[in-house]
Scaffold this motif. Sequence first.
Motif, PDB file in Angstrom:
ATOM      1  N   THR A 132       0.868  -1.181   0.000  1.00  0.00           N
ATOM      2  CA  THR A 132       0.000   0.000   0.000  1.00  0.00           C
ATOM      3  C   THR A 132       0.897   1.221   0.000  1.00  0.00           C
ATOM      4  N   GLY A 133       0.315   2.334  -0.366  1.00  0.00           N
ATOM      5  CA  GLY A 133       1.081   3.551  -0.209  1.00  0.00           C
ATOM      6  C   GLY A 133       1.135   4.433  -1.419  1.00  0.00           C
ATOM      7  N   GLY A 134       2.176   5.210  -1.420  1.00  0.00           N
ATOM      8  CA  GLY A 134       2.293   6.297  -2.364  1.00  0.00           C
ATOM      9  C   GLY A 134       3.177   6.018  -3.536  1.00  0.00           C
ATOM     10  N   SER A 135       4.412   6.490  -3.472  1.00  0.00           N
ATOM     11  CA  SER A 135       5.251   6.493  -4.664  1.00  0.00           C
ATOM     12  C   SER A 135       6.548   5.730  -4.486  1.00  0.00           C
ATOM     13  N   GLY A 136       6.622   4.871  -3.516  1.00  0.00           N
ATOM     14  CA  GLY A 136       7.862   4.137  -3.303  1.00  0.00           C
ATOM     15  C   GLY A 136       7.999   2.955  -4.239  1.00  0.00           C
ATOM     16  N   ASP A 137       9.231   2.617  -4.571  1.00  0.00           N
ATOM     17  CA  ASP A 137       9.518   1.455  -5.415  1.00  0.00           C
ATOM     18  C   ASP A 137       9.651   0.214  -4.541  1.00  0.00           C
ATOM     19  N   VAL A 138       9.135  -0.914  -5.049  1.00  0.00           N
ATOM     20  CA  VAL A 138       9.221  -2.178  -4.325  1.00  0.00           C
ATOM     21  C   VAL A 138       9.691  -3.259  -5.293  1.00  0.00           C
ATOM     22  N   THR A 139      10.757  -3.963  -4.909  1.00  0.00           N
ATOM     23  CA  THR A 139      11.224  -5.123  -5.658  1.00  0.00           C
ATOM     24  C   THR A 139      11.115  -6.329  -4.745  1.00  0.00           C
ATOM     25  N   VAL A 140      10.395  -7.358  -5.209  1.00  0.00           N
ATOM     26  CA  VAL A 140      10.253  -8.591  -4.440  1.00  0.00           C
ATOM     27  C   VAL A 140      10.874  -9.716  -5.262  1.00  0.00           C
ATOM     28  N   THR A 141      11.859 -10.381  -4.666  1.00  0.00           N
ATOM     29  CA  THR A 141      12.535 -11.488  -5.317  1.00  0.00           C
ATOM     30  C   THR A 141      12.196 -12.770  -4.573  1.00  0.00           C
ATOM     31  N   SER A 142      11.644 -13.730  -5.298  1.00  0.00           N
ATOM     32  CA  SER A 142      11.285 -15.021  -4.727  1.00  0.00           C
ATOM     33  C   SER A 142      12.349 -16.031  -5.125  1.00  0.00           C
ATOM     34  N   GLY A 143      12.804 -16.819  -4.157  1.00  0.00           N
ATOM     35  CA  GLY A 143      13.840 -17.768  -4.508  1.00  0.00           C
ATOM     36  C   GLY A 143      14.123 -18.768  -3.413  1.00  0.00           C
ATOM     37  N   ASP A 144      15.270 -19.395  -3.519  1.00  0.00           N
ATOM     38  CA  ASP A 144      15.676 -20.465  -2.635  1.00  0.00           C
ATOM     39  C   ASP A 144      16.320 -19.893  -1.367  1.00  0.00           C
ATOM     40  N   VAL A 145      15.503 -19.299  -0.508  1.00  0.00           N
ATOM     41  CA  VAL A 145      15.944 -18.778   0.789  1.00  0.00           C
ATOM     42  C   VAL A 145      14.987 -19.295   1.854  1.00  0.00           C
ATOM     43  N   THR A 146      15.413 -19.289   3.098  1.00  0.00           N
ATOM     44  CA  THR A 146      14.561 -19.798   4.175  1.00  0.00           C
ATOM     45  C   THR A 146      13.928 -18.692   5.005  1.00  0.00           C
ATOM     46  N   GLU A 147      14.455 -17.471   4.901  1.00  0.00           N
ATOM     47  CA  GLU A 147      13.940 -16.337   5.659  1.00  0.00           C
ATOM     48  C   GLU A 147      13.628 -15.193   4.702  1.00  0.00           C
ATOM     49  N   THR A 148      12.818 -14.262   5.167  1.00  0.00           N
ATOM     50  CA  THR A 148      12.491 -13.086   4.366  1.00  0.00           C
ATOM     51  C   THR A 148      13.374 -11.929   4.807  1.00  0.00           C
ATOM     52  N   SER A 149      14.149 -11.373   3.870  1.00  0.00           N
ATOM     53  CA  SER A 149      14.985 -10.211   4.182  1.00  0.00           C
ATOM     54  C   SER A 149      14.339  -8.966   3.565  1.00  0.00           C
ATOM     55  N   ILE A 150      14.426  -7.884   4.320  1.00  0.00           N
ATOM     56  CA  ILE A 150      13.774  -6.640   3.927  1.00  0.00           C
ATOM     57  C   ILE A 150      14.776  -5.506   4.034  1.00  0.00           C
ATOM     58  N   GLU A 194      13.482  -3.522  -0.963  1.00  0.00           N
ATOM     59  CA  GLU A 194      14.002  -4.678  -1.671  1.00  0.00           C
ATOM     60  C   GLU A 194      13.761  -5.861  -0.745  1.00  0.00           C
ATOM     61  N   ILE A 195      12.891  -6.780  -1.184  1.00  0.00           N
ATOM     62  CA  ILE A 195      12.482  -7.898  -0.340  1.00  0.00           C
ATOM     63  C   ILE A 195      12.887  -9.199  -1.022  1.00  0.00           C
ATOM     64  N   LYS A 196      13.531 -10.080  -0.267  1.00  0.00           N
ATOM     65  CA  LYS A 196      13.862 -11.429  -0.756  1.00  0.00           C
ATOM     66  C   LYS A 196      13.093 -12.404   0.111  1.00  0.00           C
ATOM     67  N   THR A 197      12.321 -13.273  -0.542  1.00  0.00           N
ATOM     68  CA  THR A 197      11.420 -14.142   0.187  1.00  0.00           C
ATOM     69  C   THR A 197      11.442 -15.561  -0.378  1.00  0.00           C
ATOM     70  N   PRO A 198      11.092 -16.558   0.450  1.00  0.00           N
ATOM     71  CA  PRO A 198      11.020 -17.925  -0.063  1.00  0.00           C
ATOM     72  C   PRO A 198       9.964 -18.050  -1.164  1.00  0.00           C
ATOM     73  N   THR A 199      10.120 -19.054  -1.989  1.00  0.00           N
ATOM     74  CA  THR A 199       9.167 -19.335  -3.056  1.00  0.00           C
ATOM     75  C   THR A 199       7.787 -19.608  -2.450  1.00  0.00           C
ATOM     76  N   GLY A 200       6.742 -19.167  -3.143  1.00  0.00           N
ATOM     77  CA  GLY A 200       5.379 -19.453  -2.727  1.00  0.00           C
ATOM     78  C   GLY A 200       4.668 -18.334  -2.005  1.00  0.00           C
ATOM     79  N   VAL A 201       5.327 -17.215  -1.797  1.00  0.00           N
ATOM     80  CA  VAL A 201       4.690 -16.077  -1.129  1.00  0.00           C
ATOM     81  C   VAL A 201       3.807 -15.340  -2.132  1.00  0.00           C
ATOM     82  N   ASN A 202       2.592 -14.976  -1.707  1.00  0.00           N
ATOM     83  CA  ASN A 202       1.667 -14.208  -2.548  1.00  0.00           C
ATOM     84  C   ASN A 202       1.929 -12.727  -2.363  1.00  0.00           C
ATOM     85  N   VAL A 203       1.861 -11.963  -3.455  1.00  0.00           N
ATOM     86  CA  VAL A 203       2.031 -10.513  -3.402  1.00  0.00           C
ATOM     87  C   VAL A 203       0.777  -9.868  -3.962  1.00  0.00           C
ATOM     88  N   ARG A 204       0.237  -8.885  -3.221  1.00  0.00           N
ATOM     89  CA  ARG A 204      -0.948  -8.175  -3.691  1.00  0.00           C
ATOM     90  C   ARG A 204      -0.932  -6.751  -3.144  1.00  0.00           C
TER      91      ARG A 204
END
Length: 132
Positions: A49-67, A103-113
């Motif tokens: 949600t929000g205004g004008s910020g950029d968001v990159t979400v990378t899904s991959g072979d990791v066990t934790e979500t880094s932000i 910039e978010i790195k997350t395990p595979t299978g996370v839904n983004v909306r």
Amino acid sequence: MTTTLIRRAAVLALIAASTTALTGCAGVIGAKMTYDDTEKGKITDIVLTGGSGDVTVTSGDVTETSIRRVIRRSSNPGSPYTLDGTTLNIDTSCGPNCSVSYEIKTPTGVNVRGKEHSGDIVLKGWASPTWS
């Protein structure tokens, strides 16, 4: 006190006030602050949600979500992300004279909306990304 000394004191006071007014973030105009966090718990959803910020979400072979949150501002940086159960809520609003990107790195299978008003949203690592 002579007239010359009074004028000099007034000029110095004006310079000091101007400098204070122009330095809104840790004494530096347009400062950049970077925050790196790791969420060890399971994240199933990311809601944007929000205004004008950029968001990159990378899904991959990791066990934790880094932000990584990068703030460029000369005013209040706003609130950081929030975690509600397994939902990571990202708000890219941070007020006037401010921009925030994630910039978010997350395990595979996370839904983004969610939605952004004018920021870029980049999804990496999805075979066929779905956006809601």
